[in-house]
Design a protein around this motif. Structure first.
Motif, PDB file in Angstrom:
ATOM      1  N   LEU A 248     -10.643 -32.196  45.795  1.00 40.82           N
ATOM      2  CA  LEU A 248     -10.280 -31.154  45.154  1.00 40.82           C
ATOM      3  C   LEU A 248     -11.207 -30.464  44.590  1.00 40.82           C
ATOM      4  CD1 LEU A 248      -7.287 -32.555  43.305  1.00 40.82           C
ATOM      5  CD2 LEU A 248      -7.106 -31.187  45.086  1.00 40.82           C
ATOM      6  N   GLY A 249     -11.191 -29.196  44.703  1.00 45.28           N
ATOM      7  CA  GLY A 249     -12.104 -28.076  43.985  1.00 45.28           C
ATOM      8  C   GLY A 249     -11.928 -28.313  42.444  1.00 45.28           C
ATOM      9  N   LEU A 250     -13.138 -28.116  41.629  1.00 43.85           N
ATOM     10  CA  LEU A 250     -12.940 -28.118  40.181  1.00 43.85           C
ATOM     11  C   LEU A 250     -11.781 -27.218  39.495  1.00 43.85           C
ATOM     12  CD1 LEU A 250     -14.320 -28.983  37.627  1.00 43.85           C
ATOM     13  CD2 LEU A 250     -15.756 -26.857  37.665  1.00 43.85           C
ATOM     14  N   HIS A 253      -8.706 -24.413  43.673  1.00 40.38           N
ATOM     15  CA  HIS A 253      -8.347 -23.265  44.655  1.00 40.38           C
ATOM     16  C   HIS A 253      -9.107 -23.523  46.050  1.00 40.38           C
ATOM     17  CE1 HIS A 253      -6.647 -20.096  42.019  1.00 40.38           C
ATOM     18  NE2 HIS A 253      -7.188 -20.819  40.828  1.00 40.38           N
ATOM     19  N   THR A 254      -9.830 -24.277  46.165  1.00 38.17           N
ATOM     20  CA  THR A 254     -10.471 -24.603  47.561  1.00 38.17           C
ATOM     21  C   THR A 254     -10.666 -26.298  47.630  1.00 38.17           C
ATOM     22  OG1 THR A 254     -11.736 -22.811  47.985  1.00 38.17           O
ATOM     23  CG2 THR A 254     -12.280 -24.833  49.004  1.00 38.17           C
ATOM     24  N   ASN A 255      -9.803 -26.887  48.347  1.00 35.07           N
ATOM     25  CA  ASN A 255      -9.621 -28.388  48.767  1.00 35.07           C
ATOM     26  C   ASN A 255     -10.043 -28.778  50.037  1.00 35.07           C
ATOM     27  OD1 ASN A 255      -8.604 -28.524  46.132  1.00 35.07           O
ATOM     28  ND2 ASN A 255      -6.541 -28.903  46.601  1.00 35.07           N
ATOM     29  N   ILE A 292      -9.171 -26.049  52.983  1.00 31.04           N
ATOM     30  CA  ILE A 292      -7.836 -25.355  52.834  1.00 31.04           C
ATOM     31  C   ILE A 292      -7.783 -24.380  51.382  1.00 31.04           C
ATOM     32  CG2 ILE A 292      -6.387 -26.566  54.138  1.00 31.04           C
ATOM     33  CD1 ILE A 292      -5.275 -28.160  51.695  1.00 31.04           C
ATOM     34  N   HIS A 293      -7.289 -23.282  51.509  1.00 33.60           N
ATOM     35  CA  HIS A 293      -7.559 -22.363  50.387  1.00 33.60           C
ATOM     36  C   HIS A 293      -6.368 -21.683  49.979  1.00 33.60           C
ATOM     37  CE1 HIS A 293     -11.810 -22.390  51.169  1.00 33.60           C
ATOM     38  NE2 HIS A 293     -11.512 -22.044  52.760  1.00 33.60           N
ATOM     39  N   GLU A 294      -6.295 -21.434  48.571  1.00 32.55           N
ATOM     40  CA  GLU A 294      -5.114 -20.954  47.814  1.00 32.55           C
ATOM     41  C   GLU A 294      -3.728 -21.578  48.428  1.00 32.55           C
ATOM     42  OE1 GLU A 294      -5.936 -19.065  45.414  1.00 32.55           O
ATOM     43  OE2 GLU A 294      -8.136 -19.198  45.790  1.00 32.55           O
ATOM     44  N   GLU A 400     -15.513 -19.905  43.514  1.00 32.72           N
ATOM     45  CA  GLU A 400     -15.645 -20.136  44.715  1.00 32.72           C
ATOM     46  C   GLU A 400     -15.998 -18.521  45.301  1.00 32.72           C
ATOM     47  OE1 GLU A 400     -12.410 -22.463  43.264  1.00 32.72           O
ATOM     48  OE2 GLU A 400     -12.838 -20.295  43.378  1.00 32.72           O
ATOM     49  N   ARG A 401     -16.229 -17.569  44.538  1.00 31.11           N
ATOM     50  CA  ARG A 401     -16.549 -16.116  44.655  1.00 31.11           C
ATOM     51  C   ARG A 401     -15.272 -15.751  45.477  1.00 31.11           C
ATOM     52  NH1 ARG A 401     -21.302 -18.632  46.007  1.00 31.11           N
ATOM     53  NH2 ARG A 401     -23.141 -18.205  44.486  1.00 31.11           N
ATOM     54  N   ALA A 402     -13.989 -16.169  45.122  1.00 30.62           N
ATOM     55  CA  ALA A 402     -12.851 -15.891  45.673  1.00 30.62           C
ATOM     56  C   ALA A 402     -11.814 -14.941  44.550  1.00 30.62           C
ATOM     57  CB  ALA A 402     -11.934 -17.094  46.027  1.00 30.62           C
ATOM     58  N   ALA A 403     -12.539 -14.931  43.460  1.00 25.39           N
ATOM     59  CA  ALA A 403     -11.565 -13.656  42.657  1.00 25.39           C
ATOM     60  C   ALA A 403     -12.146 -12.407  43.094  1.00 25.39           C
ATOM     61  CB  ALA A 403     -12.279 -13.775  41.157  1.00 25.39           C
ATOM     62  N   ALA A 404     -10.837 -11.623  43.310  1.00 20.11           N
ATOM     63  CA  ALA A 404     -10.990 -10.273  43.996  1.00 20.11           C
ATOM     64  C   ALA A 404     -11.412  -9.180  43.179  1.00 20.11           C
ATOM     65  CB  ALA A 404      -9.248  -9.967  44.335  1.00 20.11           C
TER      66      ALA A 404
END
Length: 626
Positions: A248-250, A253-255, A292-294, A400-404
């Protein structure tokens, strides 16, 4: 096995204390608590490769115990370490047990408890401080001077002489993700130290060698490992070809999962992406890569969480409650990956002494968001448990640099993050909340996701969003103009100050000169603000982070502001500010007597603070031993 009883307590006040009696003579809840305590201590002698419940009472997804230990040992990055290194070396000052004075011989007025000679912070702007208070029928009856409260005491009043100790309203953790887990092996990964993939691989091989095929193996990835593209099902299969494995990601949001886990969790080899999430694919194919994401991971996580039995879940909830009470936390607002109805069963079996609000946290599939999750459940499911509110995740996180962002990341121009849902979808979420008369909670971190929340609310005129309790979780990307608009529409923000302890996920990603992770400004501008842990349950760690804000020091708050946000603000975040969160007449008597004066000690000493006495609705549910 004997546990010493508190012999000076009245018989009616021994509910949360062990007596030196045979187990068959104990109350059922007392016996279960004793068994859980024994199991906890017995488990400490086992090697980490021994399969056991993967119980993480602080927070299922973030390896929070490891994080908390690392913080207290000063092992964060250098930018934060300078303010943290002495936390472990400065335990709270040893103090004798709170003295009980003989009841005064006065005409009894019905006052149940009196707390005298304290430094009592009420969170009530009309009277922030007092030295004594009285409790009657589970509520605060009076606050005032020692003389005034003594005059109300009668022969049946239980009197606590605080000896100058600090009292605050019980903390209300407005944002956590407690999720009981099934049996398996938890890898001893420290996500703050963030070991290399090679080192994690050695841990996996050791777990595989020590357990039979089919045993679950579970671990948490730090920031660098999350972003290491080598970590996929192929690489994990090399370490564990017959053991289902989840990393699991910290932030969760990404596992990453391996092939046996893909099979066990029912993921199709060419599973379509759900709304709000996506599967990465193996090169040149449509087969899932294990990354896998979100919302692609919501259904698998719920499947994994559902493998825990009701009894295991109840034990995990009791463990969570025990940890909360020693920190003076009297309410938690939980967004669990366990399906809502199943978590309710666990709550009913646990019969925990704290208040637990369960917030719906539905999944999404290729056809869209799942709207029926938990809607048929009764809002009140017990004296201290309830189900209300619905949460949706609008983007990822900056880890994860995934915030929009709506623009390129300053430290990686190749990406600008990702919106999980469009503006039109966010607007529909708001309409759904209005139709169902249900509070809406929206995770939004990046400036683009934040903008969608504000624009959607502005597009629905004549709605009193403050009265509706519209919540933004995190809101790290709020800029000055958005803060003004958020105030105008009545939006409240639930922030997580422990995130501020990782400055490397803010400044470098948002860019120099960019406003991010505002905290003090939100309160100064008149926004309602609550606090949640979203990580280590220790609220004093959160208070320390709120004061110093290593990521943006100018946004550090005062202790008074932070405590109000963690008590009254969090009560407002659950639309309960008219009955809890303050020590004022008529309010529920949820409070904590602290081991040290958090308003005067150095910031780096705060995490060592504990509660000496915790009351929930006037009932003594925790009292520290010497």
């Amino acid at each position: 096995m004997n546990f010493l009883a508190r012999t000076d307590a009245p018989r009616s006040d021994r509910r949360s204390h062990y007596a030196p009696a045979c187990g068959c003579c104990m109350a059922p809840s007392q016996f279960l608590e004793m068994v859980e305590t024994y199991a906890h201590h017995a488990g400490q002698d086992l090697h980490w490769t021994t399969p056991r419940r993967l119980v993480q009472p602080f927070h299922w997804t973030c390896a929070s115990q490891g994080l908390q230990d690392a913080v207290l040992q000063g092992s964060l990055d250098a930018a934060s370490a300078s303010v943290l290194t002495s936390a472990a070396a400065q335990p709270s000052a040893a103090a004798p047990a709170i003295r009980r004075r003989p009841a005064l011989q006065r005409v009894c007025t019905g006052i149940d408890k009196a707390l005298l000679n304290g430094k009592i912070f009420t969170s009530d702007a009309r009277q922030l401080w007092c030295e004594a208070l009285a409790i009657q029928d589970g509520r605060i009856a009076y606050v005032g001077s020692v003389t005034e409260i003594e005059a109300l005491c009668g022969p049946g009043t239980e009197v606590f002489d605080l000896g100058g100790r600090v009292v605050i309203p019980g903390f209300n953790d407005a944002h956590m993700h407690h999720t009981p887990d099934p049996v398996g092996v938890r890898l001893p990964i420290d996500p703050v130290a963030d070991p290399s993939f090679e080192e994690v691989g050695r841990m996996i091989r050791e777990a595989v060698a020590a357990t039979p095929p089919g045993t679950w193996i579970y671990g948490v990835m730090g920031i660098e490992l999350i972003n290491d593209r080598r970590v996929d099902r192929v690489a994990l299969d090399n370490f564990a070809p017959e053991h289902p494995l989840i990393l699991l990601g910290l932030t969760n949001h990404t596992n990453v999962i391996n092939t046996p886990a893909i099979v066990r969790l029912g993921i199709e080899e060419e599973a379509p992406d759900p709304l709000g999430g996506y599967f990465e694919r193996l090169p040149g194919t449509r087969r899932v890569s294990g990354r896998i994401h979100e919302y692609a991971q919501w259904a698998p996580q719920r499947c994994f969480a559902s493998m825990a039995t009701v009894e295991q879940g109840a034990a995990s909830i009791r463990a969570l409650a025990a940890d909360c009470l020693q920190f003076g936390i009297t309410t938690v607002q939980n967004m669990s990956w366990t399906p809502t109805a199943r978590y309710v069963e666990m709550l009913q079996a646990a019969d925990a002494p704290i208040r637990i609000r369960l917030i719906r946290f539905p999944p999404a599939g290729p056809e869209g968001r799942v709207l029926h999750e938990g809607v048929g459940l009764t809002p009140s499911i017990g004296k201290r448990f309830g189900v209300s509110g619905t949460k949706w995740i609008l983007d990822g996180t900056s880890v994860e640099r995934a915030a929009a962002m709506g623009r390129s990341y300053a430290d990686d121009p190749s990406t600008e993050g990702r919106e999980n849902f469009s503006l039109a979808e966010v607007r529909e979420m708001m309409r759904e909340s209005l139709r169902a008369d249900d509070q809406l909670l929206l995770h939004a971190i990046g400036p683009k996701a934040v903008e969608n929340v504000i624009r959607a609310a502005e597009s629905l005129p004549d709605i009193d969003w403050a009265a509706r309790g519209l919540r933004m979780e995190h809101g790290d990307g709020l800029d000055a103009e958005q803060i003004e608009r958020a105030r105008n529409i009545g939006l409240m923000v639930v922030q997580n100050p422990t995130h501020f302890l990782f400055p490397q996920i803010y400044g470098p990603r948002f860019g120099a000169g960019t406003r991010f992770a505002s905290f003090r400004t939100l309160m100064d501008k008149g926004l309602a603000v609550g606090i949640g842990s979203d990580g280590p349950v220790n609220p004093f760690l959160g208070l320390m982070a709120a004061l110093i804000h290593p990521a943006r020091p100018e946004e550090g708050s005062s202790m008074e502001q932070a405590v109000i946000a963690y008590t009254l603000g969090s009560a407002q975040a659950e639309q309960q500010a008219d009955r809890k969160g303050m020590l004022a007449p008529g309010y529920l008597a949820d409070l904590a007597v602290l081991s040290q004066d958090i308003f005067s000690v150095a910031a780096d000493a705060l995490p060592a603070t504990r509660s000496l006495l915790t009351l929930v609705e006037g009932e003594t549910v925790y009292e520290a031993t010497e």
